[in-house]
Design an enzyme around this catalytic site. Sequence first.
Site, PDB file in Angstrom:
ATOM      1  CG  ASN A  12      -1.699   1.236   1.437  1.00 33.68           C
ATOM      2  OD1 ASN A  12      -1.831   2.033   0.511  1.00 33.68           O
ATOM      3  ND2 ASN A  12      -2.250   1.422   2.629  1.00 33.68           N
ATOM      4  CE  LYS A  14       0.327   3.443   4.920  1.00 35.83           C
ATOM      5  NZ  LYS A  14       0.104   3.601   6.340  1.00 35.83           N
ATOM      6  CG  HIS A 100      -5.878   1.685   5.132  1.00 37.51           C
ATOM      7  ND1 HIS A 100      -5.458   2.620   6.046  1.00 37.51           N
ATOM      8  CD2 HIS A 100      -4.836   0.851   4.927  1.00 37.51           C
ATOM      9  CE1 HIS A 100      -4.201   2.362   6.375  1.00 37.51           C
ATOM     10  NE2 HIS A 100      -3.801   1.290   5.708  1.00 37.51           N
ATOM     11  CD  GLU A 102      -3.044   5.386   6.709  1.00 38.83           C
ATOM     12  OE1 GLU A 102      -3.099   5.500   5.466  1.00 38.83           O
ATOM     13  OE2 GLU A 102      -2.045   4.922   7.301  1.00 38.83           O
ATOM     14  CD  GLU A 172      -3.454  -2.749   7.329  1.00 38.54           C
ATOM     15  OE1 GLU A 172      -2.324  -2.930   6.866  1.00 38.54           O
ATOM     16  OE2 GLU A 172      -4.128  -1.733   7.088  1.00 38.54           O
ATOM     17  N   GLY A 178       2.314   2.143  10.753  1.00 39.23           N
ATOM     18  CA  GLY A 178       3.237   3.266  10.603  1.00 39.23           C
ATOM     19  C   GLY A 178       3.914   3.683  11.903  1.00 39.23           C
ATOM     20  CB  SER A 216       5.215  -1.762  12.015  1.00 33.68           C
ATOM     21  OG  SER A 216       4.743  -0.440  12.214  1.00 33.68           O
TER      22      SER A 216
HETATM   23  C1  PEP Z   1      -0.775   0.074   5.974  1.00 32.32           C
HETATM   24  O1  PEP Z   1      -0.871   1.252   5.714  1.00 32.32           O
HETATM   25  O2  PEP Z   1      -1.651  -0.696   5.542  1.00 32.32           O
HETATM   26  C2  PEP Z   1       0.348  -0.393   6.796  1.00 32.32           C
HETATM   27  C3  PEP Z   1       0.334  -1.610   7.270  1.00 32.32           C
HETATM   28  O3  PEP Z   1       1.378   0.514   7.018  1.00 32.32           O
HETATM   29  P1  PEP Z   1       2.825   0.206   7.683  1.00 32.32           P
HETATM   30  O4  PEP Z   1       3.331  -1.090   7.092  1.00 32.32           O
HETATM   31  O5  PEP Z   1       3.652   1.377   7.303  1.00 32.32           O
HETATM   32  O6  PEP Z   1       2.595   0.069   9.156  1.00 32.32           O
END
Ligand code: PEP
Length: 255
Positions: A12, A14, A100, A102, A172, A178, A216
Site C-alpha cells: 500500500n 498510500k 483502511h 486511515e 491491521e 506506521g 509495521s
Molecule cells: C498500511 O498502511 O496498511 C500499513 C500496514 O502501514 P505500515 O506497514 O507502514 O505500518
Amino acid sequence: MHTSRTPMVAGNWKMNGDLVTNEHLLAALRNTLNRSLTSRVDVVVCPPAVYLGQVTAWVGDTGIGLGAQNVASTGNGAFTGETSAAMLADLGCRWCLVGHSERRALLGETDELVGLKLGQLVQAGIGVIACVGESLAERENGITGEVISRQIGALLESMRAADPQALVVAYEPVWAIGTGRTATAQQAQEVHAQIRSQLRQAGLDADGIRILYGGSVKPANAAELFGQADVDGGLIGGASLVAEDFTAICRAALG
Ligand code: PEP
C-alpha cells in the site's frame, strides 16, 4: 500459513510517490521480483489512483497484480472526484483495498460505507482486500474481539457474493500502522483465528479466504508473522516503498 492458500503480499503506497520516483521503484522491483517468486506468492502493488495508469503499463508481464487504494460506493454517475469499480477494472486493477483505518479515521468511512464499496468491487469482478483493526484504546480496554467482530459482521452480506479466492481480509491493528510497533505473532494469530472462525460460522468458505496481517511489517519480522497458521501474508505500507525490503517480505511469504 496454510499450504492450501496462496500467500499474498500487497504493498500500500498510500499517498506517496511521483512519476519519477515510481519509475525507479518499479524498475528495482522488476529486477528483484522474478517470476519464480510471483508464481508462488500473489504480489500486489497499490499506488495512488492518479498513478494507476503508469503502473498498469509497467506490471504487464511481471506477474504482479495492480491494486487500487479506494473505490466509490456507487456506480458511474454524477459523483465528482470519485472513481468507480468499473473504471478500476477498465484500467486493469485486479485488487482494491477497502476500509483502511486511515480512511475510517480521517475520512469518516463507516462500516456501512465499506460494505457498499466491497459490493461494488465484487460486482465489477475486482478482488477485495478488506481492512479491519482495533485502536490502541480498544485493545487496552479488552474489546479487540468485539471491534473486529463488528467490522467483519458489517461486511458479511456483501462478502457472500464474492469468489473466496478474490476475497482477502487484512487485520491491521491501528496502533501498529506506521508506528514501528508490530503485533506479536501470537497476537496476530489470535485475531486471525477469530476472523476465520467468524467467516466459517457465517457460511463462507473460510479456509479459502486469505487473511493478511498489516502493521509495521519489515523484513526482520515478516517470517515469524507469516509462519502463523492463519496468517496468509501481509499488507505492507512503509516497507513497500523500498524495493529491497518489499522483495524480502515477499520472499518471507514463501515460508
Ligand atoms: C498500511 O498502511 O496498511 C500499513 C500496514 O502501514 P505500515 O506497514 O507502514 O505500518
